[in-house]
Design an enzyme around this catalytic site. Structure first.
Site, short mmCIF file in Angstrom:
data_model
loop_
_atom_site.label_atom_id
_atom_site.label_comp_id
_atom_site.label_asym_id
_atom_site.label_seq_id
_atom_site.Cartn_x
_atom_site.Cartn_y
_atom_site.Cartn_z
N SER A 199 12.20 -15.25 -6.01
CA SER A 199 11.37 -15.65 -4.86
C SER A 199 9.89 -15.54 -5.21
CB SER A 199 11.69 -14.79 -3.64
OG SER A 199 13.04 -14.95 -3.33
N THR A 216 18.89 -16.86 -8.43
CA THR A 216 19.44 -18.11 -7.90
C THR A 216 18.53 -18.74 -6.84
OG1 THR A 216 20.72 -16.87 -6.28
CG2 THR A 216 21.84 -17.49 -8.31
N ASP A 217 17.71 -17.92 -6.17
CA ASP A 217 16.97 -18.44 -5.00
C ASP A 217 16.10 -19.65 -5.34
OD1 ASP A 217 18.12 -16.49 -3.48
OD2 ASP A 217 16.34 -15.23 -3.31
N THR A 228 15.76 -37.43 1.92
CA THR A 228 16.62 -37.23 3.09
C THR A 228 16.96 -35.77 3.33
OG1 THR A 228 18.78 -37.71 4.09
CG2 THR A 228 18.69 -37.78 1.69
N GLN A 229 17.15 -35.43 4.60
CA GLN A 229 17.62 -34.08 4.95
C GLN A 229 19.11 -33.93 4.66
OE1 GLN A 229 16.52 -33.13 9.03
NE2 GLN A 229 14.39 -33.72 8.67
N CYS A 230 19.81 -35.06 4.46
CA CYS A 230 21.25 -34.97 4.15
C CYS A 230 21.41 -34.42 2.73
CB CYS A 230 21.90 -36.34 4.19
SG CYS A 230 21.84 -37.11 5.80
N THR A 241 19.22 -11.47 -9.59
CA THR A 241 20.32 -10.55 -9.27
C THR A 241 21.13 -10.13 -10.49
OG1 THR A 241 20.56 -11.38 -7.04
CG2 THR A 241 22.50 -10.37 -7.97
N1 ASP Z 1 16.74 -12.89 -4.76
C1 ASP Z 1 17.45 -13.11 -6.00
C2 ASP Z 1 16.60 -14.00 -6.88
O1 ASP Z 1 16.58 -15.18 -6.69
C3 ASP Z 1 18.77 -13.72 -5.74
C4 ASP Z 1 19.57 -14.06 -6.97
O2 ASP Z 1 19.24 -13.79 -8.08
O3 ASP Z 1 20.64 -14.60 -6.80
O4 ASP Z 1 15.95 -13.50 -7.77
#
Ligand code: ASP
Length: 343
Positions: free
Chosen positions: A61, A91-92, A276-278, A15
């Protein structure tokens, strides 16, 4: 900051460098030349900043093993020429990539800081500029003639985390990441305050290992889980290891069909790592009756590892072709600060 420091900015996409596609309205990655235009502050730094970019920047992604190898190559081939590295990444999947690089770059003695943003850097309220600028400052920070940070980290909204301890917890907040089981390595306010007691130091020379094996799966257990799902996953052709996400401190159903299926998979040589899922805390197999069978059949406790770090660690160790006994030993050890060995 030391004026002679040289920082390499590695742009992979995400992003931070995206803009709206005029035809579809979706955010798509653009090239770094445009990102540079949006951050004139880059020219005002008291250190030298060079930029390399993926030929085709990607939404994270689409990150895969090849992407991790390209990032590691970019660090390795420039290691002697630069004092620190900042990797701009979506971030993903940043937590996965930061985990991967932390395992690949054993004994790193320079900072590798992943960062990105929730809003594109061209937007007026962007969080990208601050993340980028502080990441560069951290990558260039030295003390007693050595880099303060000598490991792979994620910097996001004022906090520096160990990369393999992070998890993206929010699609909305500017502080999108958490590191529930390890305090931030630094917090940036007026000053950047480092937790020197937590920082890793290398044990030898940099060794870069780039092989991964993706014959792995994640099995998240849930109430009502059916035998067909378990059999389907555990009998995948060539499956070598799974991360099993369990309840609480590592617990799961005690029904015999479930226990028998796991036990048969282990006998076939499948490694099962229990996390763990926690969000916070550690697996403690045997604390409850509902995890006793896991311990006795040879399921390995992932302790307080995140799912992201656990999965990538499995892929990394399988890529190194360890046998089952070595896998077990190394999974229980911290190789890049990814788990707490004395909780
Ligand atoms: N879909 C974007 C990515 O991970 C989201 C981001 O950058 O925050 O490339």
């Amino acid at each position: 900051m030391n004026a002679s420091q040289k920082i390499l900015l590695i742009y992979t996409g995400g992003t931070i460098g995206m803009m709206e596609d005029p035809d579809t309205g979706s955010l798509v990655p653009f090239n770094f030349a445009q990102l540079r235009l949006n951050v004139p502050e880059l020219r005002r730094f008291d250190c030298l900043i060079d930029v390399v970019s993926f030929d085709e920047p990607i939404d994270s992604s689409n990150v895969n093993i090849d992407s991790w190898q390209r990032m590691a190559d970019m660090v390795e081939s420039n290691y002697d020429q630069y004092d620190g590295f900042v990797i701009l990444h979506g971030t993903d999947t940043m937590a996965y990539s930061a985990s991967a690089l932390s395992f690949m770059l054993q004994n790193i003695a320079k900072p590798v800081i992943f960062t990105g943003s929730q809003l594109p850097i061209g937007q007026i309220r962007t969080d990208g500029k601050e993340n980028l600028i502080t990441s560069i400052e951290i990558a260039a920070a030295t003390e007693n003639n050595e880099p303060i940070i000598q490991e792979v980290c994620v910097f996001f909204q004022s906090k520096l985390f160990r990369g393999n301890r992070t998890h993206k917890y929010s699609t909305e907040n500017f502080d999108a990441f958490e590191s529930a089981n390890l305090a931030p390595l630094a917090e940036a306010g007026i000053h950047i305050n480092y937790r020197r007691d937590l920082l890793l130091r290398p044990n030898g020379l940099l060794t870069v290992r780039k092989a991964f094996d993706n014959h792995v799966a994640v099995l998240k257990i849930f109430p009502g889980l059916s035998p067909i799902v378990i059999e389907g996953i555990l009998n995948l052709p060539d499956l070598r290891a799974i991360v099993m996400e369990t309840f609480g401190s590592g617990n799961g159903p005690t029904e015999s069909w479930f226990i028998d299926a796991l036990s048969a998979a282990i006998k076939r040589g499948v490694t099962i790592l229990n996390v763990t899922q926690c969000n916070k805390g550690s697996v403690d197999q045997g604390l409850y009756e509902t995890s006793e069978a896991f311990e006795s059949m040879g399921i390995i406790s992932g302790r307080d590892m995140t799912t992201e770090a656990a999965l990538v660690k499995l892929m990394y160790l399988l890529g190194l072709n360890y046998n089952a006994a070595d896998m077990r030993r190394i999974l229980l050890e911290s190789i890049s600060g990814e788990l707490t060995t004395n909780p």
